[in-house]
Design a protein around this motif. Structure first.
Motif, mmCIF file in Angstrom:
data_model
loop_
_atom_site.group_PDB
_atom_site.id
_atom_site.type_symbol
_atom_site.label_atom_id
_atom_site.label_comp_id
_atom_site.label_asym_id
_atom_site.label_seq_id
_atom_site.Cartn_x
_atom_site.Cartn_y
_atom_site.Cartn_z
ATOM 1 N N TYR A 140 -9.153 6.975 -26.176
ATOM 2 C CA TYR A 140 -9.086 8.072 -25.217
ATOM 3 C C TYR A 140 -10.332 8.957 -25.313
ATOM 4 O O TYR A 140 -10.821 9.458 -24.304
ATOM 5 C CB TYR A 140 -7.819 8.906 -25.419
ATOM 6 C CG TYR A 140 -6.548 8.201 -25.030
ATOM 7 C CD1 TYR A 140 -6.508 7.309 -23.972
ATOM 8 C CD2 TYR A 140 -5.368 8.425 -25.719
ATOM 9 C CE1 TYR A 140 -5.350 6.660 -23.606
ATOM 10 C CE2 TYR A 140 -4.188 7.786 -25.354
ATOM 11 C CZ TYR A 140 -4.181 6.898 -24.298
ATOM 12 O OH TYR A 140 -3.028 6.262 -23.928
ATOM 13 N N GLN A 141 -10.842 9.123 -26.528
ATOM 14 C CA GLN A 141 -12.051 9.930 -26.699
ATOM 15 C C GLN A 141 -13.248 9.271 -26.025
ATOM 16 O O GLN A 141 -14.050 9.935 -25.381
ATOM 17 C CB GLN A 141 -12.344 10.175 -28.185
ATOM 18 C CG GLN A 141 -13.512 11.125 -28.404
ATOM 19 C CD GLN A 141 -13.309 12.481 -27.749
ATOM 20 O OE1 GLN A 141 -12.306 13.134 -27.972
ATOM 21 N NE2 GLN A 141 -14.258 12.892 -26.912
ATOM 22 N N GLU A 142 -13.378 7.947 -26.160
ATOM 23 C CA GLU A 142 -14.474 7.239 -25.498
ATOM 24 C C GLU A 142 -14.368 7.369 -23.979
ATOM 25 O O GLU A 142 -15.371 7.588 -23.290
ATOM 26 C CB GLU A 142 -14.472 5.760 -25.885
ATOM 27 C CG GLU A 142 -14.910 5.487 -27.301
ATOM 28 C CD GLU A 142 -14.771 4.027 -27.688
ATOM 29 O OE1 GLU A 142 -15.740 3.490 -28.266
ATOM 30 O OE2 GLU A 142 -13.718 3.427 -27.411
ATOM 31 N N ILE A 143 -13.165 7.254 -23.452
ATOM 32 C CA ILE A 143 -12.955 7.389 -22.007
ATOM 33 C C ILE A 143 -13.293 8.812 -21.572
ATOM 34 O O ILE A 143 -13.921 9.017 -20.531
ATOM 35 C CB ILE A 143 -11.510 7.014 -21.620
ATOM 36 C CG1 ILE A 143 -11.236 5.548 -21.970
ATOM 37 C CG2 ILE A 143 -11.267 7.256 -20.133
ATOM 38 C CD1 ILE A 143 -9.774 5.152 -21.872
ATOM 39 N N ALA A 144 -12.892 9.777 -22.368
ATOM 40 C CA ALA A 144 -13.199 11.174 -22.051
ATOM 41 C C ALA A 144 -14.713 11.396 -22.007
ATOM 42 O O ALA A 144 -15.214 12.091 -21.113
ATOM 43 C CB ALA A 144 -12.556 12.101 -23.083
ATOM 44 N N ASP A 145 -15.439 10.789 -22.938
ATOM 45 C CA ASP A 145 -16.896 10.902 -22.938
ATOM 46 C C ASP A 145 -17.500 10.253 -21.689
ATOM 47 O O ASP A 145 -18.431 10.795 -21.093
ATOM 48 C CB ASP A 145 -17.495 10.254 -24.192
ATOM 49 C CG ASP A 145 -17.155 11.012 -25.469
ATOM 50 O OD1 ASP A 145 -16.750 12.194 -25.376
ATOM 51 O OD2 ASP A 145 -17.292 10.422 -26.557
#
Length: 175
Positions: A140-145
């Motif tokens: 989810y953090q990668e997608i948020a980035d």
């Protein structure tokens, strides 16, 4: 990618070999068109070369790559005015099915077609987060980035997208 940025362009081939399948899968699940997705993969790698100076050591390579891929999708949609999701399910279904029993193959093929039909009905924003999280297995953090938002926002989007996908899938099966 740092070596490519420094001028060792031969390393781009290695990056292509490692990531072109995952990138194709992301683009295919976003567009539903195999040939168009292959073209978009080439465009993404071209942009990687062209904009290699923008890659920083701060973020992860995959995040940067998917960010570029997302921009390529947006540009293609603008160019085509309205990109319609059109699944090439017969080709993809044949690759997925590997069971010898004909009835099992037919059932899997039908389920795959139903899933692609439901994905086609999702909004592009929901389809994008589902493809990145479920098919590409990004955090989810990668997608948020990639999307330039918070991790919490992505969790909410994925939850809502799954809920809507389930609703569409079940309503289509009831017909």
């Amino acid at each position: 990618m740092l070596k490519v940025k420094a001028g060792d362009l031969d390393k781009m081939g290695l990056l292509f070999e490692r990531y072109h399948r995952a990138l194709f899968a992301f683009l295919y699940h976003s567009t539903g068109q195999a040939a168009h997705s292959e073209d978009l993969v080439q465009t993404v790698f071209y942009r990687m070369l062209k904009y290699r100076h923008t890659f920083t050591e701060v973020g992860e390579y995959r995040t940067w790559m998917y960010h570029l891929a997302r921009n390529v999708l947006i540009d293609a949609a603008k160019k085509n005015q309205r990109m319609v999701y059109q699944a090439d399910v017969t080709a993809m279904s044949e690759k997925i099915i590997s069971e010898p029993a004909a009835d099992i193959q037919l059932e899997k093929k039908q389920e795959s077609e139903n899933l692609h039909a439901a994905l086609a009905k999702l909004s592009p924003e929901y389809r994008e987060v589902l493809v990145l999280s479920r098919f590409q297995e990004l955090s989810y953090q990668e997608i948020a980035d990639i999307l330039g938002t918070s991790e919490g926002n992505i969790k909410v989007r994925v939850h809502r997208a799954m809920k809507e996908l389930k609703s569409i899938y079940l309503s289509d099966r009831a017909i």
